[in-house]
Write an enzyme that holds these catalytic residues in place. Structure first.
Site, mmCIF file in Angstrom:
data_model
loop_
_atom_site.group_PDB
_atom_site.id
_atom_site.type_symbol
_atom_site.label_atom_id
_atom_site.label_comp_id
_atom_site.label_asym_id
_atom_site.label_seq_id
_atom_site.Cartn_x
_atom_site.Cartn_y
_atom_site.Cartn_z
ATOM 1 N N CYS A 180 -18.791 -1.146 -17.527
ATOM 2 C CA CYS A 180 -18.938 -0.884 -16.178
ATOM 3 C C CYS A 180 -20.173 -1.465 -15.517
ATOM 4 C CB CYS A 180 -18.911 0.632 -16.021
ATOM 5 S SG CYS A 180 -18.906 1.186 -14.044
ATOM 6 N N CYS A 230 -17.297 3.258 -19.945
ATOM 7 C CA CYS A 230 -18.749 2.911 -19.399
ATOM 8 C C CYS A 230 -19.447 2.025 -19.941
ATOM 9 C CB CYS A 230 -19.709 4.183 -19.215
ATOM 10 S SG CYS A 230 -18.826 5.757 -18.773
ATOM 11 N N CYS A 249 -25.144 5.455 -12.571
ATOM 12 C CA CYS A 249 -24.201 6.486 -12.749
ATOM 13 C C CYS A 249 -24.558 7.924 -13.099
ATOM 14 C CB CYS A 249 -23.034 6.171 -13.334
ATOM 15 S SG CYS A 249 -21.586 7.061 -13.600
ATOM 16 N N GLU A 298 0.940 -1.187 -0.166
ATOM 17 C CA GLU A 298 0.123 0.115 -0.077
ATOM 18 C C GLU A 298 0.940 1.281 -0.069
ATOM 19 O OE1 GLU A 298 -3.180 0.400 -0.617
ATOM 20 O OE2 GLU A 298 -3.154 -2.033 -0.886
ATOM 21 N N CYS A 341 -13.177 2.793 -14.739
ATOM 22 C CA CYS A 341 -13.411 4.140 -14.548
ATOM 23 C C CYS A 341 -12.064 4.875 -14.627
ATOM 24 C CB CYS A 341 -14.263 4.278 -13.262
ATOM 25 S SG CYS A 341 -14.988 6.197 -13.168
HETATM 26 S S1 SF4 Z 1 -20.498 4.155 -15.553
HETATM 27 FE FE1 SF4 Z 1 -19.792 5.729 -14.084
HETATM 28 S S2 SF4 Z 1 -18.428 4.675 -12.645
HETATM 29 FE FE2 SF4 Z 1 -18.812 3.458 -14.664
HETATM 30 S S3 SF4 Z 1 -16.909 3.793 -15.672
HETATM 31 FE FE3 SF4 Z 1 -18.387 4.979 -16.353
HETATM 32 S S4 SF4 Z 1 -18.206 6.980 -15.039
HETATM 33 FE FE4 SF4 Z 1 -17.028 5.462 -14.243
#
Ligand code: SF4
Length: 337
Positions: free
Chosen positions: A196, A193, A202, A34, A187
């Protein structure tokens, strides 16, 4: 567990990173990783992590080592305050905790070089203790998902609040790695996205402009490469604080005209050569040009005091802890001499 964390965990099972060398339930390994990862990418950290761990396999070994040995093993990874703090923290862990690792984030955060997010990551990974992290990757995910932007205290409180609310009571270690990975792999600065798991809820609308950064200011330094055929190149230890604190470097001056005086102050006289082309090194807040000047035919000062804060270096590994650009310069001149 809320929807957010359930989705992140489900994504992690198939798409997250499961084979990083420090993904073991060992507080020492997690702490070391870390700290190394604070300002450095995973791929850059991996070889240093292995090297450091084999040099100092336990907190006892780290506490017993000298700062010079620790800095030598850290050499090349940069941000040397991390190594100094790691060493100081190891000694405190031995003194205050008899080498037994604390299990609360607050106790870890009381050690040098460990902020609240790093402390939480250590206890989450090592002990599966519920503790929220907010590193750069997690901050990006939460800011976009919740539509919270800014760096002021109110934004900070909001983001920490979201981080705590989403951190589940169980599977904490897995969730912590999952949210870190989502920020690092999906992200990213330019988010993907479509890949994601959080896309449904989001708030990010794609309009976020990358912060415009002014060009980094430049600083210059001139370094004397004092070469003595029999003994090598003269290194001097830098002051314990500030840039490259405690590392071995070359005698230096902010101006070319004052470099001879810096060399003479060491009790050395020799022929100052012409400046070589500068080498550039980029720090977080500025760019540094380092212009080396060879000092040969040393006519006085062959016996400059060794030990303390000066040493002659003839090459060889691992060698004393030097900043990466200085090590590069020293090796170049050793090869040429
Ligand atoms: S949907 Fe939102 S959280 Fe997911 S990659 Fe896109 S901006 Fe990031």
């Amino acid at each position: 567990m809320d929807h957010f964390s359930a989705k992140v965990l489900a994504w992690y099972r198939d798409h997250g990173r499961h084979d990083l060398p420090w993904q073991i339930p060992d507080p020492y390994a997690r702490w070391l990783a870390e700290v190394m990862l604070q300002q450095t990418t995973v791929s850059a950290v991996v070889p240093y992590y292995h090297r450091f761990l084999s040099a100092f396999p336990s907190v006892q070994a780290l506490a017993q080592a000298s700062l010079d040995e620790v800095l030598a093993s850290w050499s090349g990874l940069g941000y040397y305050a991390r190594a100094r703090n790691l060493h100081a923290a190891a000694r405190l862990l031995m003194e205050r905790h008899a080498g037994v690792f604390p299990r609360t984030a607050d106790e870890w955060a009381a050690l040098p070089g460990i902020g609240p997010s790093t402390a939480a990551a250590i206890v989450a990974f090592a002990f599966d203790v519920q503790a929220a992290i907010l590193d750069a990757n997690v901050r990006r995910v939460l800011s976009r998902y919740h539509g919270v932007a800014g760096r002021d205290a109110k934004t900070e409180r909001l983001l920490w609040g979201h981080a705590r609310a989403h951190t589940p009571a169980d599977q904490v270690a897995a969730y912590t790695q999952a949210i870190m990975d989502l920020g690092a792999l999906v992200c990213r600065k330019t988010p993907d996205c479509s890949a994601c798991p959080l896309a449904d809820g989001c708030s990010f609308d794609g309009e976020e402009a990358p912060p415009r950064r002014p060009p980094k200011p430049e600083r210059a330094v001139y370094m004397a490469v004092i070469v003595e055929p029999e003994r090598g190149i003269l290194l001097v230890r830098r002051p314990p604080r500030g840039i490259w604190g405690g590392l071995w470097s070359l005698p230096e001056s902010a101006a070319l005209a004052s470099l001879p005086a810096a060399v003479q102050a060491l009790g050395i006289e020799g022929d100052m050569g012409e400046p070589h082309p500068p080498l550039w090194h980029v720090f977080t807040h500025f760019r540094l040009s380092i212009t080396p000047v060879r000092v040969g035919r040393v006519s006085r000062g062959h016996g400059v005091a060794e030990g303390g804060d000066a040493m002659w270096y003839k090459g060889g590994t691992p060698g004393p802890g030097m900043p990466a650009p200085v090590r590069r310069l020293v090796n170049q001149f050793l090869e040429a001499s």
